[in-house]
Scaffold this active site. Structure first.
Site, PDB file in Angstrom:
ATOM      1  N   LYS A 120      -8.623   5.291   7.588  1.00 42.63           N
ATOM      2  CA  LYS A 120      -7.584   5.765   6.757  1.00 42.63           C
ATOM      3  C   LYS A 120      -7.852   7.250   6.336  1.00 42.63           C
ATOM      4  O   LYS A 120      -6.852   7.983   6.505  1.00 42.63           O
ATOM      5  CB  LYS A 120      -7.476   5.073   5.484  1.00 42.63           C
ATOM      6  CG  LYS A 120      -6.930   3.491   5.878  1.00 42.63           C
ATOM      7  CD  LYS A 120      -5.390   3.384   6.247  1.00 42.63           C
ATOM      8  CE  LYS A 120      -5.134   2.030   6.638  1.00 42.63           C
ATOM      9  NZ  LYS A 120      -3.611   2.220   7.235  1.00 42.63           N
ATOM     10  N   TYR A 140     -12.978   0.912   8.332  1.00 44.29           N
ATOM     11  CA  TYR A 140     -11.364   0.627   8.276  1.00 44.29           C
ATOM     12  C   TYR A 140     -11.090   1.780   7.238  1.00 44.29           C
ATOM     13  O   TYR A 140     -10.309   2.438   7.282  1.00 44.29           O
ATOM     14  CB  TYR A 140     -11.239  -0.634   7.527  1.00 44.29           C
ATOM     15  CG  TYR A 140      -9.764  -0.704   6.836  1.00 44.29           C
ATOM     16  CD1 TYR A 140      -8.499  -0.554   7.688  1.00 44.29           C
ATOM     17  CD2 TYR A 140      -9.755  -0.810   5.398  1.00 44.29           C
ATOM     18  CE1 TYR A 140      -7.425  -0.548   6.880  1.00 44.29           C
ATOM     19  CE2 TYR A 140      -8.548  -0.874   4.706  1.00 44.29           C
ATOM     20  CZ  TYR A 140      -7.261  -0.781   5.503  1.00 44.29           C
ATOM     21  OH  TYR A 140      -6.351  -0.487   4.957  1.00 44.29           O
ATOM     22  N   SER A 190      -5.012   3.857   1.629  1.00 52.05           N
ATOM     23  CA  SER A 190      -5.629   2.698   0.840  1.00 52.05           C
ATOM     24  C   SER A 190      -6.649   3.170  -0.033  1.00 52.05           C
ATOM     25  O   SER A 190      -7.337   4.339   0.188  1.00 52.05           O
ATOM     26  CB  SER A 190      -6.412   1.862   1.891  1.00 52.05           C
ATOM     27  OG  SER A 190      -7.254   0.871   1.213  1.00 52.05           O
TER      28      SER A 190
HETATM   29  P1  NAD Z   1       0.150  -6.392   7.874  1.00 52.74           P
HETATM   30  O1  NAD Z   1      -1.126  -6.504   9.018  1.00 52.74           O
HETATM   31  O2  NAD Z   1       0.763  -7.554   7.361  1.00 52.74           O
HETATM   32  O3  NAD Z   1       1.078  -5.312   8.713  1.00 52.74           O
HETATM   33  C1  NAD Z   1       0.840  -4.556   9.709  1.00 52.74           C
HETATM   34  C2  NAD Z   1       1.924  -4.659  10.822  1.00 52.74           C
HETATM   35  O4  NAD Z   1       1.550  -3.690  11.961  1.00 52.74           O
HETATM   36  C3  NAD Z   1       1.734  -5.839  11.297  1.00 52.74           C
HETATM   37  O5  NAD Z   1       3.024  -6.624  11.387  1.00 52.74           O
HETATM   38  C4  NAD Z   1       1.394  -5.672  12.675  1.00 52.74           C
HETATM   39  O6  NAD Z   1       1.762  -6.836  13.791  1.00 52.74           O
HETATM   40  C5  NAD Z   1       1.690  -4.137  13.196  1.00 52.74           C
HETATM   41  N1  NAD Z   1       0.834  -3.660  13.982  1.00 52.74           N
HETATM   42  C6  NAD Z   1      -0.386  -3.355  14.035  1.00 52.74           C
HETATM   43  N2  NAD Z   1      -0.714  -2.413  15.219  1.00 52.74           N
HETATM   44  C7  NAD Z   1       0.177  -2.024  15.661  1.00 52.74           C
HETATM   45  C8  NAD Z   1       0.649  -1.443  16.714  1.00 52.74           C
HETATM   46  N3  NAD Z   1      -0.233  -0.815  17.418  1.00 52.74           N
HETATM   47  N4  NAD Z   1       1.790  -1.272  17.173  1.00 52.74           N
HETATM   48  C9  NAD Z   1       3.002  -1.891  16.781  1.00 52.74           C
HETATM   49  N5  NAD Z   1       2.851  -2.687  15.436  1.00 52.74           N
HETATM   50  C10 NAD Z   1       1.285  -2.793  14.994  1.00 52.74           C
HETATM   51  O7  NAD Z   1      -0.778  -5.436   6.881  1.00 52.74           O
HETATM   52  P2  NAD Z   1      -0.049  -4.846   5.551  1.00 52.74           P
HETATM   53  O8  NAD Z   1      -0.782  -5.633   4.470  1.00 52.74           O
HETATM   54  O9  NAD Z   1       1.290  -5.058   5.336  1.00 52.74           O
HETATM   55  O10 NAD Z   1      -0.576  -3.578   5.469  1.00 52.74           O
HETATM   56  C11 NAD Z   1       0.410  -2.297   5.933  1.00 52.74           C
HETATM   57  C12 NAD Z   1      -0.592  -1.087   5.841  1.00 52.74           C
HETATM   58  O11 NAD Z   1      -0.987  -0.790   4.821  1.00 52.74           O
HETATM   59  C13 NAD Z   1      -1.568  -1.009   6.782  1.00 52.74           C
HETATM   60  O12 NAD Z   1      -1.666   0.174   7.316  1.00 52.74           O
HETATM   61  C14 NAD Z   1      -2.804  -1.259   5.931  1.00 52.74           C
HETATM   62  O13 NAD Z   1      -4.064  -0.945   6.266  1.00 52.74           O
HETATM   63  C15 NAD Z   1      -2.303  -0.647   4.661  1.00 52.74           C
HETATM   64  N6  NAD Z   1      -2.850  -1.168   3.442  1.00 52.74           N
HETATM   65  C16 NAD Z   1      -2.906  -2.613   3.129  1.00 52.74           C
HETATM   66  C17 NAD Z   1      -3.298  -2.954   2.077  1.00 52.74           C
HETATM   67  C18 NAD Z   1      -3.152  -4.517   1.457  1.00 52.74           C
HETATM   68  O14 NAD Z   1      -4.108  -4.967   0.955  1.00 52.74           O
HETATM   69  N7  NAD Z   1      -2.399  -5.294   2.356  1.00 52.74           N
HETATM   70  C19 NAD Z   1      -4.015  -2.050   1.129  1.00 52.74           C
HETATM   71  C20 NAD Z   1      -4.194  -0.801   1.402  1.00 52.74           C
HETATM   72  C21 NAD Z   1      -3.324  -0.325   2.412  1.00 52.74           C
END
Ligand code: NAD
Ligand code: UDP
Length: 336
Positions: free
Chosen positions: A152, A148, A124
């Protein structure tokens, strides 16, 4: 070629899954649905006409992850699974470190045992912390300001060390800026639980009548209109970046870091106005005090990804606003 998406049922994972299937990849999803819905899988099938293989597992669990790699011939892993709420990470840091770090360690151990050597990681832009200057470039010093972000950064360090120690391993670290928007079909999108923390889902919930008005957190920042500036990126452009990252991992060894952003900063008021214009809907708002921990201006320099991944964003702010609204109006309660 078979790709494992951990967290593939989530917001970014589901959009990446569609792009991979459209390009002829086979996809295995490992998700425990902690923050997603099983309905996503039917929607993906509806869009692509293709099935994915699902493992409903916790990616921290070594036995379950080993079983997956025993049964599936995986070429590359994209590791989305993790917790992502900054506020919650401040209240429950141990929960965040446990989930966000253990999942990576389990994957790395199991991948090595199964000779799977390509790893793409969802990092991120929050890892940069408070920037000394913008746009943000990959060489700039990290300065995470919340648990958080630190989970990362710890992941990035672990993955870099793992790649340095294993000449077969290829790691691509992707620092995402602010993903918004949804697939053009309106069948998949972001489905936050409770009141959204992020700007675009808040706006779309005001538009659909679930929330009364937007609160704009501060209009006295040193930006062109006083409101906070961010680099919003269409989630489909972001998803496509993962296909480029896989191609890169397959043809390079070692560990490389890329920003995935557009390079353009928009203010909160820019977003409100663009949303109103694109969708012909008025968004009532009020100015509130600054939100703790917010930064005035934050946007990417995406040149490294443009050049080395041959990746460019295609969607405009108008596309992002239109597609966010299309998803919300077709699914007023998300996947519920
Ligand atoms: P999201 O919460 O929609 O998707 C994450 C998925 O991981 C979910 O389906 C959840 O059920 C699953 N999950 C969590 N822990 C788990 C585990 N231990 N075992 C199996 N499944 C698990 O989030 P997103 O927005 O799709 O983000 C995806 C990744 O990108 C994350 O790592 C997040 O930190 C990173 N990210 C997101 C953003 C954003 O703004 N959305 C920005 C920067 C980074
Ligand atoms: N923001 C806002 N009202 C909201 C949510 C967000 O004014 O209800 C502002 C926030 O202060 C920031 C921008 O919108 O300037 C983007 O916030 P978001 O939480 O979406 O992303 P992040 O701050 O994590 O980059």
């Amino acid at each position: 070629m078979k790709i494992l998406l951990t967290g593939g049922a989530g917001y970014i994972g589901s959009h990446t899954c569609v792009e991979l299937l459209d390009q002829g990849y086979e996809v295995v999803i490992a998700d425990n649905f902690d923050n997603s819905s099983k309905k996503v899988l039917d929607r993906i099938k509806k869009i692509t006409g293709k099935n994915v293989i699902l493992y409903e597992i916790d990616v921290k669990d070594k036995m379950d992850v080993d079983k997956l790699f025993d049964e599936q011939k995986i070429e590359a892993v994209i590791h989305f699974a993790g917790f992502k709420a900054v506020g919650e990470s401040c209240a429950f840091p141990v929960k965040y470190y446990r989930n966000n770090v253990d999942t990576t360690l389990t994957l790395l151990e199991s991948m090595k045992e199964h000779n799977v050597n390509n790893f793409v990681f969802s990092s991120s832009a929050t890892v940069y912390g408070i920037p000394e200057s913008v746009p943000l470039q990959e060489w700039m010093k990290p300065g995470c300001i919340n648990p958080y972000g630190r989970t990362k950064y710890v992941n990035e360090l672990i993955l870099k060390d793992a790649a340095d120690a294993d000449e077969n391993l290829s790691v691509v670290l992707l620092r995402y800026f602010n993903p918004i928007g949804a697939h053009k079909s309106g069948l998949i999108g972001e489905s936050p639980s409770g009141i959204p923390n992020n700007l675009m889902p808040y706006i779309t919930q005001v538009a659909v009548g679930k929330l009364e008005q937007l609160g704009i957190f501060g209009d006295d920042y040193e930006t062109r209109d006083g409101t906070g500036v961010r680099d919003y990126i269409h989630v489909v452009d972001l998803a496509k970046g993962h296909l480029k990252a896989i191609e890169y991992a397959l043809s390079h060894k070692g560990c490389e870091l890329f920003n995935l952003g557009t390079g353009t900063g928009y203010s909160v008021l820019d977003i409100v106005k663009a949303f109103e214009k694109a969708n012909d809907i008025k968004i009532p708002y009020t100015i509130k005090p600054r939100r703790a921990g917010d930064i005035a201006e934050f946007y990417a320099d995406p040149k490294k990804a443009n050049k080395e991944l041959n990746w460019h964003t295609e969607n405009t702010l108008e596309d992002m606003c239109r597609d966010s609204w299309n998803w919300q109006k077709k699914n007023p309660n998300g996947y519920e």
